[in-house]
Structures are given as structure tokens and as C-alpha cells.
Motif scaffolding. Structure first.
Motif, PDB file in Angstrom:
ATOM      1  N   GLN A   1       1.563   3.383  -2.869  1.00 14.94           N
ATOM      2  CA  GLN A   1       0.777   4.352  -3.230  1.00 14.94           C
ATOM      3  C   GLN A   1       0.902   6.014  -2.553  1.00 14.94           C
ATOM      4  O   GLN A   1       0.220   6.925  -2.725  1.00 14.94           O
TER       5      GLN A   1
ATOM      6  N   GLY B   1      -4.532   5.674  -0.168  1.00 12.87           N
ATOM      7  CA  GLY B   1      -4.650   4.945  -1.151  1.00 12.87           C
ATOM      8  C   GLY B   1      -5.913   3.882  -1.290  1.00 12.87           C
ATOM      9  O   GLY B   1      -6.565   4.114  -0.483  1.00 12.87           O
TER      10      GLY B   1
ATOM     11  N   HIS C   1       0.954   9.153  -4.258  1.00 10.28           N
ATOM     12  CA  HIS C   1      -0.342   9.795  -4.551  1.00 10.28           C
ATOM     13  C   HIS C   1      -0.816  10.317  -3.424  1.00 10.28           C
ATOM     14  O   HIS C   1      -1.323  11.743  -3.446  1.00 10.28           O
ATOM     15  N   THR C   2      -0.723   9.896  -2.041  1.00  9.84           N
ATOM     16  CA  THR C   2      -1.079  10.490  -0.733  1.00  9.84           C
ATOM     17  C   THR C   2      -0.278  11.721  -0.561  1.00  9.84           C
ATOM     18  O   THR C   2      -0.981  12.700  -0.091  1.00  9.84           O
TER      19      THR C   2
ATOM     20  N   HIS D   1       0.852  -1.324  -0.029  1.00 15.43           N
ATOM     21  CA  HIS D   1      -0.051  -0.046  -0.120  1.00 15.43           C
ATOM     22  C   HIS D   1       0.832   1.430   0.062  1.00 15.43           C
ATOM     23  O   HIS D   1       0.307   2.286  -0.605  1.00 15.43           O
TER      24      HIS D   1
END
Length: 329
Positions: free
Chosen positions: A114, A125, A117-118, A111
Motif C-alpha cells: 500500500q 495504509g 497510496h502512502t 502492508h
């Protein structure tokens, strides 16, 4: 003019390569390396045979764990460090952390891929959970909670408590750890709908059903009734907004007698010159996993003070969150 020497980059590299140690720990646990050493398979050939891997892999994993202090190595023979023996050897462990390491390896670690993106969106995510992954998730979280509860019982003295409220957490283990040490303590558990069955089972398994009551209440809005001298709000605040937490602390104060003790166990961001690493790292973990919040300790103290709780101590539990200990005033 003498130029100052350039500092070395060892700390940067230690952080940057940390994921390598993590992944090798997860795999050493998965193949049973620590249990193998505990049972006498303490050389590379013996580890390889017992764990069903090549000698090359056995050497890499054993040496990596030795480099991190979980194994000792002398003349090609490996031995367990005390912490590895206590938590990584399977059924013989004080607490078997394997389910938590499996969660980290199979759910949390992927996880974190991601996390960019966070960082760009301040959004979690996508967990993409199915029943099997939820099983891994919950087994890992509850195993880590068991470690928290053990350390809570060791480091938080509630020997004088007689009537406790365990409110809205994720595990009965904290209250049960205190009840095991304090035969005079009776506890009312008020948990959200869906948790009551598991709490009742844990109470029964601990053999304290005659000293416990299990009730259902919405954590954000419930107004427990009673005159409690001890209140547990452990693993609660990261799951709620600032406004909800302020209300929770007011509701808990209304249920407590003057002089009662409140414990608030969670991770916190602090204002000390050196931030405690475990808490700061979990701020990222909580956000990327499901968007929950590791709050600044100063903000939490503000909610507590406004609600009539005076913080008297902060206890950092080894390998676990911190506990704010407060008195009802």
C-alpha cells in the motif's frame, strides 16, 4: 575526447531486488532452515528432509542465505554464520528473532504493497487487524525491542546510576538490562494505562521487584515526581506530536536532578553526508504501518535543548535504533 565509462548499475539492482532476499529469509526462518543446519542437517537432502520441503526449495533457500552471508557453503555442506547461529536457530538463540521475521513477512511486507497510496497521500495504509494479526504484530515488535534492549545494555554505560525513571516506552527491557548490570539501581516505571501489568510481570521475572515501582501515567501529560539521576525515554517520541514531545522533555527535566542522564532511543533522520540506512527505511515503515513519525535528529535535539537537556553523545546500536544521551543542565 575520451568519454568517461558509464558506472555500473549494481547498487541499483541490489536495492531493487532486496525484497527477494527478505522473502527468502522469512521463509527460511519459517521452515526452520537455520535450526536444521544447527542440528546437523547441513546438506541439501538433509535440509529438505528436516524442513519438509523439496530439494529444489532447500537448495534455493540455502544458497540465497549463503549469498547474503548467513550461511557458509563448502563442497555442498552448509554452516551457520555467527549472527545466524545467535539469532535464527530457535530456542537455542540468544534472542530468537523468528517472531520479528514473522511480523515482517505476514504484517509489514504485505502492508508495504500500500506504499504507493502512502506516497501519494502521506497517510498510512489500512492494517485490517484482527486478534490473530495483533498477536503477530505485538510478538514481532516486542522481539525486536528485546534486541534493542540487549544492545542498549551493551553500549550505554549507566554504571553510576542510582535512581532511574523509565518513562512511557513500550518495554521494560531497557531499564532491566541496566539494572542487571547495576545492582545499586532502583527504577520507577511510569507507563500508560494498560501497560502496567506487563511491566510488573517483566520486573518480577527479572527478579528486581524489590528495586522497582510501577506507576500509571498518561505519557503525553504526566508530570513524574522525584529527583532522578537517570531517565529513560526509549521508543517514545515517534508516537507523539512535536508539541507533545516538547512537553514530555520539559516534564522529564522537572523530575531530574542537575547532571542527570537522559537516554532517548528511537530512529532518527540525520543531516550527515550519509544517512544511516536503518533509520531512513524505518521512516517509511512507521508511516505506512500506523502513521507514526521518525523525526529529524536536529528537531529532537531542539526540543531537548529548550527543555534543559544538553545532548552529549549519539550512539548507533547495531541493528537497532540510535540513542541520544543528554545531561540535565
Amino acid at each position: 575526447m575520451t568519454k568517461s565509462p558509464t558506472p555500473d548499475a549494481a547498487r541499483i539492482l541490489d536495492i531493487a531486488t532486496g525484497y527477494m532476499a527478505s522473502k527468502q529469509l522469512f521463509e527460511a526462518s519459517r521452515i526452520g532452515l537455520f535450526a536444521a543446519v544447527a542440528s546437523g542437517a547441513d546438506t541439501v537432502p538433509a535440509i529438505a528432509e528436516r524442513c519438509g520441503v523439496s530439494a529444489r526449495i532447500a537448495r534455493i533457500l540455502a544458497d540465497a542465505m549463503a549469498s547474503k552471508g548467513l550461511l557458509a557453503r563448502a563442497d555442498g555442506v552448509y554452516a551457520l554464520a555467527d549472527d545466524a547461529a545467535a539469532y535464527l536457530t530457535g530456542a537455542d538463540s540468544a534472542i530468537d528473532l523468528a517472531p520479528f521475521l514473522t511480523f515482517l513477512g505476514e504484517i509489514s511486507y504485505p502492508h508495504w504493497l500500500q506504499f504507493a497510496h502512502t506516497v501519494d497521500t502521506t497517510e498510512p495504509g489500512d492494517l485490517q487487524m484482527d486478534d490473530a494479526r495483533w498477536g503477530t504484530f505485538m510478538a514481532g515488535v516486542m522481539t525486536y525491542n528485546a534486541l534493542h534492549a540487549q544492545e542498549f545494555g551493551r553500549h550505554v554505560d549507566l554504571s553510576g546510576a542510582t535512581k532511574a525513571l523509565d518513562f512511557g516506552g513500550l518495554s521494560a527491557g531497557f531499564a532491566l538490562a541496566v539494572m542487571a548490570q547495576n545492582p545499586a539501581l532502583h527504577t520507577t516505571f511510569v507507563y500508560a494505562e494498560g501497560f502496567e501489568g506487563g511491566i510488573a510481570d517483566a520486573v518480577a521475572e527479572a527478579g528486581v521487584a524489590d528495586r522497582a515501582v510501577v506507576e500509571v501515567g498518561d505519557t503525553a501529560t504526566a508530570t513524574p515526581e522525584g529527583e532522578y539521576d537517570t531517565v529513560f525515554a526509549n521508543h517514545v517520541i515517534h508516537r507523539f506530536s512535536a508539541e507533545e514531545n516538547a512537553r514530555i522533555f520539559r516534564n522529564l527535566r522537572a523530575a531530574a536532578v542537575e547532571g542527570a542522564t537522559l537516554t532517548v532511543l528511537d530512529f532518527f533522520l540525520d543531516d550527515e553526508p550519509e544517512q544511516r540506512a536503518l533509520d531512513a527505511l524505518h521512516a517509511g515503515e512507521y508511516l505506512v504501518i500506523d502513521g507514526t513519525v521518525v523525526y529529524p535528529e536536529s528537531e529532537v535535539r531542539g526540543w531537548m535543548t529548550d527543555a534543559g537537556w544538553q545532548v552529549r553523545d549519539t550512539i548507533a546500536l547495531p541493528g537497532s535504533p540510535r540513542v541520544l544521551v543528554a545531561t540535565a543542565v
